[in-house]
Scaffold this motif. Structure first.
Motif, PDB file in Angstrom:
ATOM      1  N   ASN A  26       0.853  -1.192   0.000  1.00  0.00           N
ATOM      2  CA  ASN A  26       0.000   0.000   0.000  1.00  0.00           C
ATOM      3  C   ASN A  26       0.887   1.240   0.000  1.00  0.00           C
ATOM      4  OD1 ASN A  26      -2.219  -1.553   0.189  1.00  0.00           O
ATOM      5  ND2 ASN A  26      -2.471  -1.321   2.415  1.00  0.00           N
ATOM      6  N   ALA A  27       0.251   2.405  -0.158  1.00  0.00           N
ATOM      7  CA  ALA A  27       1.015   3.663  -0.221  1.00  0.00           C
ATOM      8  C   ALA A  27       1.807   3.912   1.059  1.00  0.00           C
ATOM      9  CB  ALA A  27       0.059   4.822  -0.476  1.00  0.00           C
ATOM     10  N   ASN A  28       1.300   3.401   2.200  1.00  0.00           N
ATOM     11  CA  ASN A  28       1.993   3.686   3.473  1.00  0.00           C
ATOM     12  C   ASN A  28       2.843   2.509   3.962  1.00  0.00           C
ATOM     13  OD1 ASN A  28       0.070   1.894   4.254  1.00  0.00           O
ATOM     14  ND2 ASN A  28      -0.924   3.221   5.775  1.00  0.00           N
ATOM     15  N   PHE A  29       2.970   1.479   3.150  1.00  0.00           N
ATOM     16  CA  PHE A  29       3.794   0.306   3.480  1.00  0.00           C
ATOM     17  C   PHE A  29       3.379  -0.345   4.795  1.00  0.00           C
ATOM     18  CE2 PHE A  29       6.360   2.496   0.392  1.00  0.00           C
ATOM     19  CZ  PHE A  29       6.714   1.462  -0.448  1.00  0.00           C
ATOM     20  N   ARG A  30       2.074  -0.394   5.027  1.00  0.00           N
ATOM     21  CA  ARG A  30       1.549  -1.070   6.214  1.00  0.00           C
ATOM     22  C   ARG A  30       0.744  -2.272   5.749  1.00  0.00           C
ATOM     23  NH1 ARG A  30       3.383   0.581  11.299  1.00  0.00           N
ATOM     24  NH2 ARG A  30       4.299   2.625  10.942  1.00  0.00           N
ATOM     25  N   CYS A  31       0.707  -3.303   6.571  1.00  0.00           N
ATOM     26  CA  CYS A  31      -0.063  -4.509   6.255  1.00  0.00           C
ATOM     27  C   CYS A  31      -1.545  -4.145   6.158  1.00  0.00           C
ATOM     28  CB  CYS A  31       0.156  -5.542   7.359  1.00  0.00           C
ATOM     29  SG  CYS A  31      -0.926  -6.974   7.209  1.00  0.00           S
ATOM     30  N   PRO A  32      -2.206  -4.519   5.058  1.00  0.00           N
ATOM     31  CA  PRO A  32      -3.620  -4.178   4.923  1.00  0.00           C
ATOM     32  C   PRO A  32      -4.482  -4.897   5.973  1.00  0.00           C
ATOM     33  CG  PRO A  32      -2.853  -5.468   3.026  1.00  0.00           C
ATOM     34  CD  PRO A  32      -1.656  -5.214   3.884  1.00  0.00           C
ATOM     35  N   ALA A  33      -3.984  -5.997   6.522  1.00  0.00           N
ATOM     36  CA  ALA A  33      -4.784  -6.746   7.495  1.00  0.00           C
ATOM     37  C   ALA A  33      -4.621  -6.203   8.914  1.00  0.00           C
ATOM     38  CB  ALA A  33      -4.394  -8.230   7.454  1.00  0.00           C
ATOM     39  N   CYS A  34      -3.380  -5.983   9.357  1.00  0.00           N
ATOM     40  CA  CYS A  34      -3.204  -5.599  10.768  1.00  0.00           C
ATOM     41  C   CYS A  34      -2.485  -4.265  10.957  1.00  0.00           C
ATOM     42  CB  CYS A  34      -2.474  -6.714  11.529  1.00  0.00           C
ATOM     43  SG  CYS A  34      -0.716  -6.782  11.144  1.00  0.00           S
ATOM     44  N   GLY A  35      -2.014  -3.662   9.881  1.00  0.00           N
ATOM     45  CA  GLY A  35      -1.422  -2.316   9.983  1.00  0.00           C
ATOM     46  C   GLY A  35       0.033  -2.299  10.410  1.00  0.00           C
ATOM     47  N   ASP A  36       0.650  -3.468  10.563  1.00  0.00           N
ATOM     48  CA  ASP A  36       2.044  -3.468  11.004  1.00  0.00           C
ATOM     49  C   ASP A  36       3.006  -3.345   9.804  1.00  0.00           C
ATOM     50  OD1 ASP A  36       4.199  -3.581  12.822  1.00  0.00           O
ATOM     51  OD2 ASP A  36       2.942  -4.781  14.162  1.00  0.00           O
ATOM     52  N   LEU A  37       4.302  -3.360  10.104  1.00  0.00           N
ATOM     53  CA  LEU A  37       5.302  -3.163   9.047  1.00  0.00           C
ATOM     54  C   LEU A  37       5.497  -4.423   8.208  1.00  0.00           C
ATOM     55  CD1 LEU A  37       8.178  -1.192  10.819  1.00  0.00           C
ATOM     56  CD2 LEU A  37       6.276  -0.318   9.483  1.00  0.00           C
ATOM     57  N   LEU A  38       6.078  -4.208   7.037  1.00  0.00           N
ATOM     58  CA  LEU A  38       6.338  -5.322   6.113  1.00  0.00           C
ATOM     59  C   LEU A  38       7.836  -5.567   6.009  1.00  0.00           C
ATOM     60  CD1 LEU A  38       4.029  -4.026   3.244  1.00  0.00           C
ATOM     61  CD2 LEU A  38       3.422  -5.631   5.086  1.00  0.00           C
ATOM     62  N   GLU A  39       8.189  -6.781   5.629  1.00  0.00           N
ATOM     63  CA  GLU A  39       9.583  -7.016   5.266  1.00  0.00           C
ATOM     64  C   GLU A  39       9.652  -7.829   3.975  1.00  0.00           C
ATOM     65  OE1 GLU A  39      11.873  -8.932   8.286  1.00  0.00           O
ATOM     66  OE2 GLU A  39      10.722 -10.785   8.203  1.00  0.00           O
ATOM     67  N   VAL A  40      10.791  -7.695   3.286  1.00  0.00           N
ATOM     68  CA  VAL A  40      10.950  -8.378   2.010  1.00  0.00           C
ATOM     69  C   VAL A  40      11.401  -9.808   2.263  1.00  0.00           C
ATOM     70  CG1 VAL A  40      12.207  -8.384  -0.197  1.00  0.00           C
ATOM     71  CG2 VAL A  40      11.568  -6.207   0.870  1.00  0.00           C
ATOM     72  N   ILE A  41      10.762 -10.747   1.576  1.00  0.00           N
ATOM     73  CA  ILE A  41      11.193 -12.153   1.660  1.00  0.00           C
ATOM     74  C   ILE A  41      11.458 -12.679   0.244  1.00  0.00           C
ATOM     75  CG2 ILE A  41      10.083 -12.722   3.870  1.00  0.00           C
ATOM     76  CD1 ILE A  41       7.827 -14.044   2.159  1.00  0.00           C
ATOM     77  N   TYR A  42      12.286 -13.704   0.173  1.00  0.00           N
ATOM     78  CA  TYR A  42      12.699 -14.262  -1.121  1.00  0.00           C
ATOM     79  C   TYR A  42      12.398 -15.756  -1.113  1.00  0.00           C
ATOM     80  CZ  TYR A  42      15.382  -9.922  -1.088  1.00  0.00           C
ATOM     81  OH  TYR A  42      15.748  -8.603  -0.998  1.00  0.00           O
ATOM     82  N   PRO A  43      11.220 -16.136  -1.627  1.00  0.00           N
ATOM     83  CA  PRO A  43      10.817 -17.542  -1.518  1.00  0.00           C
ATOM     84  C   PRO A  43      11.785 -18.513  -2.194  1.00  0.00           C
ATOM     85  CG  PRO A  43       9.029 -16.161  -2.370  1.00  0.00           C
ATOM     86  CD  PRO A  43      10.219 -15.288  -2.263  1.00  0.00           C
ATOM     87  N   ALA A  44      12.445 -18.071  -3.278  1.00  0.00           N
ATOM     88  CA  ALA A  44      13.283 -19.030  -4.027  1.00  0.00           C
ATOM     89  C   ALA A  44      14.767 -18.917  -3.681  1.00  0.00           C
ATOM     90  CB  ALA A  44      13.089 -18.789  -5.529  1.00  0.00           C
ATOM     91  N   LEU A  45      15.101 -18.034  -2.754  1.00  0.00           N
ATOM     92  CA  LEU A  45      16.518 -17.732  -2.512  1.00  0.00           C
ATOM     93  C   LEU A  45      17.298 -18.935  -1.975  1.00  0.00           C
ATOM     94  CD1 LEU A  45      18.739 -15.604  -2.489  1.00  0.00           C
ATOM     95  CD2 LEU A  45      18.011 -14.951  -0.191  1.00  0.00           C
TER      96      LEU A  45
END
Ligand code: F0G
Length: 454
Positions: A26-45
């Motif tokens: 989202n524009a504010n980089f908050r979780c649409p479900a709970c409003g907390d912060l996000l982090e980048v993950i790499y499923p195939a890394l």
């Protein structure tokens, strides 16, 4: 895998609280479900790196240092296998990263440790660690076609963002607290072409205003809640590991403001361990100014469960932050790595800054809390004298000339009870007659008086 191998790590965003995974923020980089912060993950890394092998990857990362390609010359993008996938044409780089790791023998003696190093992130293109994160997040904005990017800042993020935005042909909007950032940092964002707004509030107030603005207009938010910034900032940790021959130092000590950098470095060390690149991680300790100590209070008063915001006051304007956005991420890093949150007084910070300066290195006030904090951690027995310690110096000496001049002229902490202890470290300019005789007499005086201008 070749030195020029494709930028191929697909990434997703995961909420740090509820674990929800999304492809886009989202524009504010908050979780649409709970409003907390996000982090980048790499499923195939994991699969990718295991197939290639950690030795091969480490070799390629190092070999890129001698390449002529702009991306290879970036100390961030040479680690692109652990960064978000990106078209090479979208990437905006100023050849950030690849900063020096200095030995600090003089400060080591003062602090009471044998092996002390400084990772000088002030040696980046705009003279702070922000560039390492900005190259990634600004590239994401560029790739997505944004015309405008924006941040609230205590001065370094804004300087960095303005530079990277201009390089990519984007406009940038800076919100800064009026009168509370150094003119040196302010001059950077003006010169790099940002629209710079001074608001009659503090940093936390600027963040509140900007969060509303990005909901109303298609402006890309480049504050450190943007998790792509942290991915770039991770690379300082990779460089530290590389410089230590892929053996983690015992301790890494970081200043704490909005608490993103400590989280970014921690994420890198933990990722490297889980991918099998290193066998252990350093303890990451976070140092705050006593007048801007929300993390220290949060850890001491409720064990990191709930943020205790403060009204922040410190001469280290870079970390004058009372409600740090990334506090939860920082608490997790302290817990997982076994680090500690500590605070230091203004006088301790000022003294440490002059001691780092006397080593020929130099940093801005916020960075000097690391040495001041180390002294406390050694006294408390948390850091042992035979352990290796890396201080992360986040900004360059020239970022805050007023602080340095006031300190050496004795005007910084005039009424502070601890000010007397600073007197020996002051090196004020000496007004003398314009003659060779006057200079020679002065040098002789200095030679015969060990405490004078030592
Ligand atoms: N050191 C310097 C020189 C900084 O500029 C900052 C933060 C920090 C340390 C703290 O890092 O926020 O990741 O914990 N400066 C931000 C800015 C807030 O707007 O330039 P953090």
């Amino acid at each position: 895998m070749t030195t020029t191998s494709a930028l191929s790590q697909p990434s997703q965003l995961q909420c740090i609280e509820c674990g929800r995974i999304s492809e886009k923020a989202n524009a504010n980089f908050r979780c649409p479900a709970c409003g907390d912060l996000l982090e980048v993950i790499y499923p195939a890394l994991d699969k990718f790196l295991r197939e290639v092998g950690s030795q091969e990857v480490k070799q390629v990362w190092l070999s890129r240092c001698s390449s002529q390609l702009p991306l290879d010359q970036s100390g961030v993008w040479r680690f692109r296998e652990v960064l978000p996938a990106m078209n090479a044409e979208s990437i905006v780089t100023l050849r950030e990263g690849n900063t020096p790791l200095y030995t600090m023998p003089h400060c080591a003696r003062i602090a009471g440790v044998k092996n002390l190093f400084a990772k000088h992130q002030g040696m980046n293109p705009t003279a702070s660690f922000k560039d390492t994160g900005m190259t990634v997040a600004a590239s994401v904005a560029h790739a997505a076609g944004y015309r405008w990017v924006a941040c609230a800042s205590t001065g370094n993020t804004s300087a960095s963002m303005a530079a990277y935005a201009s390089r990519a042909g984007m406009r940038s909007l800076v919100l800064i607290p009026e009168g509370k950032i150094s003119w040196s940092k302010l001059s950077q964002s003006l010169d790099y072409g940002a629209v710079t707004c001074q608001l009659k509030t503090d940093f936390d107030g600027c963040v509140r205003v900007l969060n509303e603005v990005v909901q109303k207009m298609p402006i890309y938010l480049l504050n450190s809640v943007n998790p792509y910034r942290l991915e770039g900032q991770k690379t300082a940790a990779l460089e530290i590991l590389e410089e230590f021959g892929w053996q983690a130092p015992d301790h890494v000590i970081v200043p704490g403001g909005n608490l993103a950098n400590s989280s970014a470095l921690g994420k890198a060390f933990l990722e490297m361990k889980s991918l099998g690149f290193v066998s252990r991680v350093p303890r990451i300790s976070i140092i705050q100014a006593a007048g801007a100590n929300p993390l220290v209070r949060t850890m001491r008063e409720n064990g990191g469960r709930e943020l205790i915001g403060v009204h922040a006051e410190t001469l280290a304007t870079a970390i004058r932050i009372g409600h740090p956005a990334s506090w939860k991420k920082a608490v997790r890093i302290l817990e997982v790595t076994g680090g500690i949150a500590e605070e230091v007084s203004e006088a301790e910070m000022a003294l440490a800054k002059a001691e780092i300066g006397a080593e020929g290195i130099g940093c801005e006030p916020a960075s000097a809390v690391t040495l001041a904090g180390l002294k406390r951690l050694v006294r408390a027995g948390f850091v042992k004298s035979n352990e290796s310690v890396v201080l992360v110096l986040t900004g360059h000496l020239l970022k805050d000339p007023d602080f340095t001049l006031d300190f050496h002229r004795g005007a910084l902490l005039a009424e502070d009870k601890q000010a007397a202890m600073l007197a020996f470290s002051r090196r004020a300019p000496i007004a003398i007659e314009a003659s060779a005789d006057a200079v020679t007499v002065l040098i002789k005086e200095i030679e015969s008086s060990p405490n004078m201008q030592s």
